[in-house]
Design a protein around this motif. Structure first.
Motif, PDB file in Angstrom:
ATOM      1  N   GLU A 203       1.579   5.435  16.468  1.00  0.00           N
ATOM      2  CA  GLU A 203       1.820   6.694  15.774  1.00  0.00           C
ATOM      3  C   GLU A 203       0.495   7.320  15.376  1.00  0.00           C
ATOM      4  O   GLU A 203      -0.426   6.626  14.958  1.00  0.00           O
ATOM      5  CB  GLU A 203       2.679   6.464  14.525  1.00  0.00           C
ATOM      6  CG  GLU A 203       4.143   6.304  14.817  1.00  0.00           C
ATOM      7  CD  GLU A 203       4.979   6.331  13.540  1.00  0.00           C
ATOM      8  OE1 GLU A 203       5.095   7.403  12.914  1.00  0.00           O
ATOM      9  OE2 GLU A 203       5.497   5.278  13.177  1.00  0.00           O
ATOM     10  N   ARG A 204       0.426   8.639  15.493  1.00  0.00           N
ATOM     11  CA  ARG A 204      -0.783   9.369  15.118  1.00  0.00           C
ATOM     12  C   ARG A 204      -0.521  10.007  13.755  1.00  0.00           C
ATOM     13  O   ARG A 204       0.380  10.845  13.626  1.00  0.00           O
ATOM     14  CB  ARG A 204      -1.106  10.429  16.173  1.00  0.00           C
ATOM     15  CG  ARG A 204      -1.411   9.814  17.541  1.00  0.00           C
ATOM     16  CD  ARG A 204      -1.406  10.855  18.647  1.00  0.00           C
ATOM     17  NE  ARG A 204      -2.392  11.910  18.432  1.00  0.00           N
ATOM     18  CZ  ARG A 204      -3.679  11.797  18.755  1.00  0.00           C
ATOM     19  NH1 ARG A 204      -4.133  10.674  19.301  1.00  0.00           N
ATOM     20  NH2 ARG A 204      -4.526  12.796  18.540  1.00  0.00           N
TER      21      ARG A 204
ATOM     22  N   ILE B  75      -3.550  21.299   9.759  1.00  0.00           N
ATOM     23  CA  ILE B  75      -4.337  20.115  10.136  1.00  0.00           C
ATOM     24  C   ILE B  75      -3.525  19.226  11.074  1.00  0.00           C
ATOM     25  O   ILE B  75      -4.038  18.697  12.065  1.00  0.00           O
ATOM     26  CB  ILE B  75      -4.771  19.339   8.876  1.00  0.00           C
ATOM     27  CG1 ILE B  75      -5.747  20.170   8.052  1.00  0.00           C
ATOM     28  CG2 ILE B  75      -5.400  17.993   9.245  1.00  0.00           C
ATOM     29  CD1 ILE B  75      -6.072  19.570   6.689  1.00  0.00           C
ATOM     30  N   VAL B  76      -2.241  19.047  10.764  1.00  0.00           N
ATOM     31  CA  VAL B  76      -1.357  18.228  11.606  1.00  0.00           C
ATOM     32  C   VAL B  76      -1.298  18.796  13.017  1.00  0.00           C
ATOM     33  O   VAL B  76      -1.385  18.062  14.017  1.00  0.00           O
ATOM     34  CB  VAL B  76       0.051  18.153  10.979  1.00  0.00           C
ATOM     35  CG1 VAL B  76       1.063  17.610  11.986  1.00  0.00           C
ATOM     36  CG2 VAL B  76       0.038  17.291   9.723  1.00  0.00           C
ATOM     37  N   ILE B  77      -1.165  20.129  13.125  1.00  0.00           N
ATOM     38  CA  ILE B  77      -1.104  20.769  14.449  1.00  0.00           C
ATOM     39  C   ILE B  77      -2.426  20.596  15.184  1.00  0.00           C
ATOM     40  O   ILE B  77      -2.466  20.253  16.380  1.00  0.00           O
ATOM     41  CB  ILE B  77      -0.749  22.269  14.296  1.00  0.00           C
ATOM     42  CG1 ILE B  77       0.673  22.408  13.758  1.00  0.00           C
ATOM     43  CG2 ILE B  77      -0.904  22.986  15.622  1.00  0.00           C
ATOM     44  CD1 ILE B  77       1.041  23.832  13.383  1.00  0.00           C
ATOM     45  N   ALA B  78      -3.547  20.827  14.469  1.00  0.00           N
ATOM     46  CA  ALA B  78      -4.867  20.728  15.102  1.00  0.00           C
ATOM     47  C   ALA B  78      -5.158  19.312  15.595  1.00  0.00           C
ATOM     48  O   ALA B  78      -5.772  19.117  16.646  1.00  0.00           O
ATOM     49  CB  ALA B  78      -5.953  21.178  14.116  1.00  0.00           C
ATOM     50  N   GLU B  79      -4.722  18.307  14.841  1.00  0.00           N
ATOM     51  CA  GLU B  79      -5.000  16.913  15.208  1.00  0.00           C
ATOM     52  C   GLU B  79      -3.971  16.340  16.175  1.00  0.00           C
ATOM     53  O   GLU B  79      -4.182  15.265  16.736  1.00  0.00           O
ATOM     54  CB  GLU B  79      -5.046  16.037  13.945  1.00  0.00           C
ATOM     55  CG  GLU B  79      -6.162  16.386  12.966  1.00  0.00           C
ATOM     56  CD  GLU B  79      -7.531  16.000  13.494  1.00  0.00           C
ATOM     57  OE1 GLU B  79      -7.587  15.231  14.489  1.00  0.00           O
ATOM     58  OE2 GLU B  79      -8.534  16.467  12.948  1.00  0.00           O
ATOM     59  N   GLY B  80      -2.844  17.014  16.334  1.00  0.00           N
ATOM     60  CA  GLY B  80      -1.788  16.487  17.198  1.00  0.00           C
ATOM     61  C   GLY B  80      -1.079  15.298  16.597  1.00  0.00           C
ATOM     62  O   GLY B  80      -0.656  14.374  17.308  1.00  0.00           O
ATOM     63  N   ALA B  81      -0.930  15.289  15.268  1.00  0.00           N
ATOM     64  CA  ALA B  81      -0.292  14.163  14.575  1.00  0.00           C
ATOM     65  C   ALA B  81       1.220  14.260  14.665  1.00  0.00           C
ATOM     66  O   ALA B  81       1.781  15.350  14.842  1.00  0.00           O
ATOM     67  CB  ALA B  81      -0.737  14.135  13.116  1.00  0.00           C
ATOM     68  N   ASP B  82       1.883  13.104  14.541  1.00  0.00           N
ATOM     69  CA  ASP B  82       3.341  13.110  14.522  1.00  0.00           C
ATOM     70  C   ASP B  82       3.909  12.556  13.222  1.00  0.00           C
ATOM     71  O   ASP B  82       5.122  12.461  13.059  1.00  0.00           O
ATOM     72  CB  ASP B  82       3.912  12.320  15.710  1.00  0.00           C
ATOM     73  CG  ASP B  82       3.257  10.965  15.888  1.00  0.00           C
ATOM     74  OD1 ASP B  82       2.931  10.328  14.872  1.00  0.00           O
ATOM     75  OD2 ASP B  82       3.054  10.555  17.049  1.00  0.00           O
ATOM     76  N   THR B  83       3.034  12.172  12.269  1.00  0.00           N
ATOM     77  CA  THR B  83       3.481  11.616  10.990  1.00  0.00           C
ATOM     78  C   THR B  83       2.476  11.971   9.903  1.00  0.00           C
ATOM     79  O   THR B  83       1.271  11.990  10.153  1.00  0.00           O
ATOM     80  CB  THR B  83       3.625  10.077  11.066  1.00  0.00           C
ATOM     81  OG1 THR B  83       4.505   9.745  12.141  1.00  0.00           O
ATOM     82  CG2 THR B  83       4.195   9.511   9.774  1.00  0.00           C
TER      83      THR B  83
END
Length: 484
Positions: free
Chosen positions: A68-69, A130-138
Motif C-alpha cells: 500500500e502507498r 498531496i495524495v493525488i500528487a504522490e499517487g497514494a491509496d491510503t
C-alpha cells in the motif's frame, strides 16, 4: 447601515491592524500565550525523511503483494515540533511494519482537532492534493479518529483513511501466532469495529409495514432486523465467545504460575517499548532462541524461560508484548490477562532503547500502560539497551535519573554480567537459615537448596552433605528432619 457606522467600523479595523503590526511578542506578554502563531496555524508542514519507497522491487518479492502507498497525517496540539515529528516517524515505522510504502507525511498545528474533518476542511483539501500528487491509496492518521471524522475525511481525500488504532491492530493481527494471541487480537479488533459499523440504503431500513408504509406488503410485515443490526448481534456473540475462551486459557496459565509460586521460584518480567530489544535480552540471559527482528511488535506471545543468578539460584524470566504511545484501549483490555504476568512478578526489567530520539518519552508511555494493568508497584530495574550505539550522554542522563538502572547491549553482551548481579541482588531473598546434614541418597534435596536457596557453606561428611543455607519457609519445613 449609515455612513457614520461605516466610518466607525473602518476606523476600528484600521486601529486593530495597526495594533497587530506594532505588537512585539517578545516584549508584550499581555496577550494569551496559548494562541498559535498565525503562520504556524495556517501551514500544513511537510516532514522530510519519511519516505520508505524501495528502489529494488526484489526487496519485497517475499511479500507476494503490492505494498500500500500511504501518506501520513498528524495534528500537533501540544509539545514541541520535535515531539510531533518523532511521533510521525514512529507512525512511519508502524506503517512500514504493516506492509506499506510511506510516500510523505504532514503535520497540522492546531489547538485541538477539528470535530468534523480532524484536520479542518481546508487542510483536508490540501491533503487530497498531496495524495493525488504522490499517487497514494491510503491516508494514515496519527491518532484515533471518531467514525464521523474518518468518513468526512474520506469524502474529501477520496482514498481509504485509517487511524493509528486500526494500524496497530492490523500489525498485531499479522504477528499473533499462538491460539491465545490470535484470540486476544480478534477480540480487540471486534471491540474497535463495533461502534464503526456502517450501512447504506436497504440495510439501514426496517422491513416492517405495508406498501403504503414503503414496505413490500403481505408477508413482509413484522419487526424484522436490519443488516447492520444483524452484524452487530453477530459481533457481540463472537466477542462473548472470545472472552469465554480467553478466560479458560487464563485458568491454564494461572495454574502454571501457581505451580511456580508453590515452588517459591522467583519471577522476573521483561517489559518495555516495542523494538527496545526485550527478546534479544531474553536470549542473552537464557539462550531461549526467541524470534528477534528489527521490527515493531515482533513479539506478541508471552514466553517464559528458566534463568539462574550468578550464585546458581533459579528464577523465571518472562518476555511480554511491547508497548507504544497511545496503545489502543481495546488492546490493553484484550491483553490484560497476559499483562498480569508483569503485575504478579517479583521484579520488572524495564527495557529502554537508549538509541531512540526520546527514551524518556518511551519510559513514560510504558509506565502509563503498567499503571493501567495494576503493575505500577512492582520493583523495577531500568535496563538501557543498545548502549553500544546510543549517545553516551543520553545513557548517563537516564542512569542518573533512575534509581535502579544499568546500561547494556544485548547484541554485544556489554553490561550483561552487571545486570545479572543486579537481578540477583533485587530478587526476594530466602529468609530461613538452616544447618542440615542431608544423606547422600537425597541428592534431590541438595539440588533444590542450591536452586531455590542461598548456600552459605557446603561440606561432605561421612553421613552426608552438610549445608548451611537460607531457604524459603516451605523448603525449611521439609529439611527440618535433617537438622544437624
Amino acid at each position: 447601515m449609515t455612513a457614520r457606522h461605516t466610518d466607525y467600523f473602518t476606523e476600528q479595523a484600521a486601529a486593530l491592524a495597526a495594533e497587530d503590526a506594532a505588537w512585539d511578542p517578545d516584549t508584550d506578554l499581555s496577550r494569551d500565550g496559548e494562541q498559535l502563531d498565525r503562520e504556524e496555524r495556517a501551514a500544513l508542514r511537510r516532514v522530510a525523511g519519511l519516505s520508505t519507497e524501495l528502489q529494488d522491487v526484489t526487496e519485497v518479492e517475499y511479500r507476494q503483494l503490492r505494498l500500500e502507498r500511504v501518506v501520513l497525517a498528524a495534528v500537533w496540539t501540544e509539545g514541541t515540533a520535535e515531539d510531533a515529528e518523532n511521533s510521525l516517524r514512529e507512525l512511519a515505522a508502524l506503517a512500514e511494519t504493516a506492509g506499506s510504502t510511506v510516500l510523505d507525511g504532514v503535520v497540522q498545528r492546531r489547538s485541538h482537532p477539528d470535530p468534523g474533518t480532524w484536520l479542518g476542511s481546508g487542510k483536508a483539501e490540501e491533503l487530497r492534493d498531496i495524495v493525488i500528487a504522490e499517487g497514494a491509496d491510503t491516508v494514515i492518521c496519527d491518532s484515533e479518529l471518531a467514525p464521523s471524522q474518518r468518513r468526512a475525511l474520506e469524502d474529501i481525500v477520496k482514498v481509504k483513511v485509517i487511524d493509528r488504532t486500526a494500524l496497530i491492530l492490523d500489525i498485531f493481527a499479522q504477528h499473533a501466532k499462538s491460539k491465545e494471541g490470535r484470540a486476544q487480537v480478534e477480540l480487540a479488533q471486534l471491540q474497535y469495529l463495533l461502534p464503526r459499523l456502517r450501512g447504506w440504503g436497504e440495510s439501514m431500513s426496517r422491513q416492517a409495514g405495508g406498501r403504503v408504509a414503503g414496505g413490500e406488503g403481505i408477508g413482509s410485515r413484522g419487526p424484522g432486523e436490519t443488516k447492520i443490526e444483524l452484524d452487530r448481534r453477530r459481533i457481540n456473540s463472537r466477542i462473548a465467545k472470545l472472552r469465554r475462551d480467553l478466560k479458560a486459557m487464563k485458568t491454564v496459565r494461572d495454574t502454571k504460575r501457581g505451580g511456580r509460586r508453590r515452588g517459591h521460584v522467583p519471577s522476573v518480567a521483561i517489559a518495555g517499548y516495542t523494538n527496545a530489544g526485550k527478546s534479544s535480552l531474553l536470549n542473552r540471559l537464557t539462550g531461549a532462541g526467541v524470534l528477534v527482528e528489527n521490527q515493531l511488535f515482533a513479539t506478541l506471545d508471552t514466553t517464559v524461560r528458566r534463568a539462574e543468578t550468578p550464585e546458581g539460584r533459579e528464577y523465571t524470566l518472562t518476555d511480554t508484548v511491547g508497548f507504544v504511545r497511545q496503545l489502543p484501549t481495546e488492546l490493553v483490555e484484550a491483553f490484560r490477562s497476559t499483562l498480569e504476568e508483569v503485575g504478579e512478578a517479583d521484579l520488572l526489567l524495564h527495557v529502554v532503547d537508549g538509541s531512540h530520539p526520546d527514551p524518556e518519552g518511551q519510559i513514560s508511555a510504558v509506565r502509563g500502560v503498567l499503571a493501567d494493568v495494576d503493575a505500577a508497584d512492582v520493583k523495577e530495574i531500568v535496563v538501557v539497551n543498545k548502549a553500544d550505539v546510543a549517545d553516551p550522554e543520553v545513557v548517563d542522563r537516564i542512569l542518573r535519573h533512575e534509581k535502579h538502572a544499568v546500561a547494556v547491549s544485548a547484541r554485544t553482551g556489554e553490561g550483561i554480567d552487571a545486570l545479572r548481579q543486579l537481578v540477583a541482588d533485587e530478587l526476594p531473598q530466602p529468609s530461613v537459615e538452616v544447618d542440615i546434614v542431608v544423606p547422600y541418597h537425597r541428592g534431590d534435596l541438595v539440588s533444590r537448596v542450591h536452586e531455590r536457596g542461598e548456600v552459605v557453606t557446603s561440606d561432605h561428611l561421612a553421613g552426608g552433605t552438610r549445608l548451611v543455607a537460607k531457604v524459603n519457609p516451605d523448603l525449611a519445613a521439609e529439611l527440618a528432619a535433617y537438622a544437624s
